[in-house]
Scaffold this active site. Sequence first.
Site, short mmCIF file in Angstrom:
data_model
loop_
_atom_site.label_atom_id
_atom_site.label_comp_id
_atom_site.label_asym_id
_atom_site.label_seq_id
_atom_site.Cartn_x
_atom_site.Cartn_y
_atom_site.Cartn_z
N CYS A 1 0.78 -1.07 0.12
CA CYS A 1 -0.02 -0.06 0.03
C CYS A 1 0.90 1.02 0.13
O CYS A 1 1.99 1.25 0.10
CB CYS A 1 -0.94 -0.02 1.13
SG CYS A 1 -2.00 -1.62 1.33
N LEU B 1 -3.80 -1.52 -1.48
CA LEU B 1 -3.61 -2.61 -2.36
C LEU B 1 -4.09 -3.90 -1.55
O LEU B 1 -3.67 -4.29 -0.47
CB LEU B 1 -2.26 -2.96 -2.62
CG LEU B 1 -1.89 -4.39 -3.41
CD1 LEU B 1 -2.51 -4.30 -4.97
CD2 LEU B 1 -0.42 -4.88 -3.35
N ASN C 1 1.20 0.47 5.57
CA ASN C 1 1.57 -0.34 4.68
C ASN C 1 2.19 -1.68 5.30
O ASN C 1 3.29 -1.50 5.82
CB ASN C 1 2.41 0.41 3.80
CG ASN C 1 2.85 -0.49 2.64
OD1 ASN C 1 4.22 0.11 2.31
ND2 ASN C 1 2.52 -1.58 2.32
N GLY C 2 1.48 -2.67 5.13
CA GLY C 2 2.17 -4.00 5.54
C GLY C 2 1.26 -5.29 5.62
O GLY C 2 0.18 -5.06 5.29
N THR D 1 23.83 -0.91 -8.55
CA THR D 1 23.71 -2.23 -8.42
C THR D 1 21.96 -2.32 -8.25
O THR D 1 21.27 -3.38 -8.99
CB THR D 1 24.09 -3.10 -7.57
OG1 THR D 1 23.83 -4.36 -7.63
CG2 THR D 1 23.77 -2.59 -6.12
N ARG E 1 20.63 -1.65 -11.96
CA ARG E 1 20.70 -2.80 -12.75
C ARG E 1 19.70 -3.96 -12.21
O ARG E 1 19.16 -4.41 -13.30
CB ARG E 1 22.07 -3.45 -12.58
CG ARG E 1 23.26 -2.39 -12.99
CD ARG E 1 24.63 -3.14 -12.86
NE ARG E 1 25.87 -2.30 -13.12
CZ ARG E 1 27.01 -2.70 -13.05
NH1 ARG E 1 27.24 -3.83 -12.26
NH2 ARG E 1 27.99 -2.26 -13.33
#
Length: 523
Positions: A2, A51, A75-76, A290, A293
């Site tokens: 979320c 979400l 959010n969790g 990194t 990538r």
Amino acid sequence: MCGIAGILNIKVQTKELRDKALKMAQKIRHRGPDWSGIYVGGSAILAHERLSIVDPQSGGQPLYSPDRKQVLAVNGEIYNHRDIRAKYAGKYNFQTGSDCEVILALYKDKGIHFLEDISGIFAFVLYDEEKDEFLIARDPIGVIPLYIGKGKEGKMKRWYSRDWTEYETVKENDAQTEDVKVALEEAVHRQLMSDVPYGVLLSGGLDSSVISAIAKKYAAKRIETDGASDAWWPQLHSFAIGLKGAPDLIKAREVAEYIGTVHHEINYTVQEGLDALRDVIYFIETYDVTTVRASTPMYLLARVIKSMGIKMVLSGEGADEVFGGYLYFHKAPTPQAFHEETVRKLSKLHMYDCLRANKSLSAWGVEGRVPFLDKEFLDVAMNLNPKAKMCPGKNIEKRIVREAFADMLPESVAWRQKEQFSDGVGYSWIDTLREITAAAVSDEQMEHAAERFPINTPQNKEEYYYRSIFEEHFPSESAARTVPSVPSVACSTAEALAWDIAFRNLNEPSGRAVKGIHEEAYT
């Protein structure tokens, strides 16, 4: 995942502040495309982009206590929410079936001293309108990102503390393969909690293969309060991405056939990856080389996953930090140095792999869960004697994990050498990025890099290229300071560069930078 956004310590509530909160939330709506909610009251505004994973019907946020005096934006995922609900049955009048609502029940009972009771991943803001106080907290490792623009109280307070961070605590401990096996299986089982379709990310490396194999073992059943019942989606889907012929794709296919998942192999081209770079940097909010990538193929993969109706995936992130799986760990001089590096790596995960996995997936409204970073599993894995994790010379890395799960995987994968994700999707991906950025950034630009970027000055042309895109999206000085910028070899911390004289004056995060260890090392 979320998205949450809040404005606190408000002196006077105004329409302009509410509109600002809505605009903030709109920026992260990709994280929660299912519904939006906002609370305005007291000295706080809390906005939420949802979400829906657990209780899609009634778990909208912000969440309220029964008397509506406390409000929560989260959010969790709280994996042990059923146990907590059972504990407070008859004592607290739950308003929804949301796993996150147990935070309000715990707060009512214990005040702010309840975070150790939670098993899960989270970032939340809890506002107590009655007391005009608030609590902001994040999970121990930072699987969920949390940004605070201005401190309260002027400082952060650590709530998560473990003895295993000290070498003296673990140096004489035992290290049993069975302990690792049982603890990780329990972690995966906990994290399969979901009321929507889920899948697994299967790169074909050891870590994702182990998680996928365990998930397949439990996928036919869902955790319920009274045991197990038939799953809504008994078929477990696995997902892999890479350039055609990539090392990861070959091994992922082999694992999928072996464990019996419905496998999806996604091919992308170098050009498609390059075309996505600008969007990727916007969504992951970093210019770390990194991370960029590896985030690009993951971002492309997440789009396909979402298109198939999958909203949650399990991933193998964290194993290399916990067990010393990166190839530079072969150079660790002592068990103490090895252990201290794993602790350092865990403390920085929120800026690297956790950030990558969370934000690459959330860009398309997909949630990622990481059993190797499960709080209870960490207490087992990080208490192992570091000697059992070491991999001197040509000894294989993460041996204890391989031995624990060798019977669940093809032998060629159980004993496959570590391949970093950005390498495993196809070596030409990194090689092309290096070539293109080297051509796009002039020597003169690099000479004046410190003038243009005085904060975290780029150390090479590839970083300069990503930093330039980042600055277009996020021009503020404060944004630049949220990104780490330190020399690294094969994802090492700066401290570990002292382990090998060959690492000096080298700054290349690819695993192929470790000569004498990686089978395809750079010459």
